[in-house]
Design a protein around this motif. Sequence first.
Motif, mmCIF file in Angstrom:
data_model
loop_
_atom_site.group_PDB
_atom_site.id
_atom_site.type_symbol
_atom_site.label_atom_id
_atom_site.label_comp_id
_atom_site.label_asym_id
_atom_site.label_seq_id
_atom_site.Cartn_x
_atom_site.Cartn_y
_atom_site.Cartn_z
ATOM 1 N N GLY A 157 13.307 1.405 22.941
ATOM 2 C CA GLY A 157 13.025 2.307 23.859
ATOM 3 C C GLY A 157 14.225 3.203 24.427
ATOM 4 O O GLY A 157 13.506 4.432 25.314
ATOM 5 N N THR A 184 5.510 6.249 27.356
ATOM 6 C CA THR A 184 5.963 6.126 28.692
ATOM 7 C C THR A 184 5.170 7.055 29.572
ATOM 8 O O THR A 184 4.761 6.675 30.672
ATOM 9 C CB THR A 184 7.421 6.539 28.744
ATOM 10 N N ASP A 229 6.081 -2.704 28.616
ATOM 11 C CA ASP A 229 6.414 -1.946 27.790
ATOM 12 C C ASP A 229 7.198 -2.988 26.590
ATOM 13 O O ASP A 229 7.554 -4.026 26.824
ATOM 14 C CB ASP A 229 7.582 -0.960 28.206
ATOM 15 N N GLU A 230 6.917 -2.513 25.409
ATOM 16 C CA GLU A 230 7.637 -3.111 24.163
ATOM 17 C C GLU A 230 7.248 -4.391 24.132
ATOM 18 O O GLU A 230 8.033 -5.308 24.261
ATOM 19 C CB GLU A 230 9.273 -2.908 24.273
HETATM 20 MG MG MG Z 1 9.034 3.432 24.868
#
Ligand code: MG
Length: 715
Positions: A573, A314, A414-415
Amino acid sequence: MATKKEKITLQTPLVDIKKIGTSKALALNKELGLSTVEDLLLYAPSRYIDKSNMTSIKEAKERFKQGEQAIVHTKVRLEGIAMIRTKNKGRIIVEAVAVDEEGEKIRLVWFNGASWLVKWLKSLDEAVLYGRIQKVGRNSMGISHPELRKSKGEVDNSIIPVYHIPASLGRKKVTETQLKNWIKYLLEEVEDIEEFLPEFLLKKYGFPTRKEAFKQMHFPEDMSLAKKSKDRFKYEELFLLQTALLIAKKKRVTVEKGYKIEKSGVLIHQFVNEKLPFELTDDQKRVVKEIYRDLQSGHPMKRLLQGDVGSGKTLVALLAILIMVGNGYQCALMAPTEVLANQHYKNFLKYVEGLRKEDGQPVRVQLLTGSVKGKKRKDLLVALREGYIDILIGTHALIEDPIQFKKLGLVVVDEQHRFGVAQRARLLAKSSDEDIIPHLLVMSATPIPRTLALTVYGDLDVSVIKQLPPGRKPVITRHFYENNRLEAYRFVKYQIDQGRQAYIIFPLIEESENFDYANIEEGYERVKNFFGPSYSIAIMHGRMKPADKQKAMDDFASGKAQILVATNVVEVGVDVPNATTIVIESAERFGLSQLHQLRGRVCRSSHQPYCILITGKLGIDSKKRINAMLKTSDGFKLAEIDLELRGPGDLLGVQQSGKDIMRIADLLTDRDTLVNARQDSAFIIAKDPNLNRFPKLQERILKQMGEKLFWQRIA
Ligand code: MG
Ligand code: ADP
């Protein structure tokens, strides 16, 4: 010389082939994804029966008794064919006894039988039986779901190709014999089977030409020719894919235009000097440099950032975003769940607080999820379009149609394995400049084995964070059977009494379209009973309203709740450093990569993390998964094991499975071929990026790259 015969080429649609007929052609398309003549010719036999290599029932039984793999492969006749209706939803079990030429017998069972099966079995005079002996029932040996083939006519051939005909295709009355006849007919009729692989490659690997390979793959003269031919098509498939990907990549970094950054901007310096609470790891620094170089190149970045859970991706994303915002661009960060989007939003607010852009203005961060509605949403969209928002964080709501940016410079996903390829492509299409593609950074904590990465992400650049932030202790993982659950819970209590927090995770069982929540609700009661009223317990699962979920998450994050009982919504996350113990109930029901993700939730501080796997009785595969978890916490190793246990489809999610992309090659067994193909195409493209020396190959690749489907698969 006029001819009445139809003219058939490799590209002729199967529906136009009279011999196949429309309805069966449609069935081939629906069940096997075959639409052209070439598709059908590329439908490779799944294996070959080598008649010189048969095993009698007696021989196989001996092996079975020795505890070895025991495959029966011999000519048999059937007796005692019977159909048994069970009480369980009227399921039908079909049984028969196979007798081979020596008079030796073995039981055959089909657990999902049907009356047509009985009819078909009765019609078999003689058959070739192929199947693995197992224990059936308490103490008898048998074969469940054996393969039986009419032996008439074929027994004289020494090598018989076997094609996989899924049951769904069988129901549409397509038989293997028909398939073979069609292929035979097409091989005689098709006029344009040309070679397009460079000759030096054929020589290098000793491959037959394309035409010869089709013939030998389907009607082999001997086993080694059959194998070479199938290998050729595997190689061909991987080589074409790699070549297309490498050309696409080359095009991206030479021709395509991207936003060119001249300087790192004021924001990143303010942040690093004034706000960053810790030293970046060397890996983080390296990756930020790699990204910065991409942003300066004038071409669109397309970078995959892989790093194990908790490795600090992140922060890398934040730094990339600060560079872009510092240069006057907007950025979007897309997360797979609302909980995660919220968490990013809150963190980002803290990170950018007090930072000042060149014009003295603060950095404006906004959140857009499905729950942002009405006027608030409308205002937000206007602000975005007018450029009053610098960083937009959200869920897939970000890719909904009416959303427009003023100057979108960077998209971070993300992810990323949670999103389909199409979704990613749609976010990039949000570009505000027609001919400039925003930079793209995709982050994944699911380590993708190298082979798979090459296939699916072959045109992306890849950065890897291997190092975890300093001071992290390796997680201790233990396995308990359900009857020892209390012992596990006592341990959790002890940890909480030391001031830590804990997750207790329950699987969500998907039954057709309805989710079964019985598990977590029952589990929640049990946890409450065990811990009693002096402990505060929050619950979170997918059926709750977003606001309730958020409250549960907030309570847990702030430490108000000591235990979070949840389904795997926390898998991705979520970052609560003080939560150092995770209990995973019914752990045997989770996939390996899920387990690894879940375990990653507790490796986020300098306290000793624990992961407790609770299971019922374990089957062979679930035992392998649990053992893998106990043995290693290296995400890349686990990903390799996962790939072996489950196949690539599950690992990447349906849309990105290797299966979509590859018909003949198999990522598990053909890794060497993939690496060879990659090297060969890199070699050719380095010298001759437009393939001018290989016009036939050039034509073929252009065709492949022009196919929309191809881009949807790999975009
Ligand atoms: Mg993450
Ligand atoms: P992931 O890679 O799983 O997305 P995160 O970005 O959520 O990991 O980071 C995990 C935790 O580690 C966060 O609490 C973050 O603040 C912390 N962290 C990130 N980088 C560092 C670092 N260089 N030193 C110490 N802690 C760090």
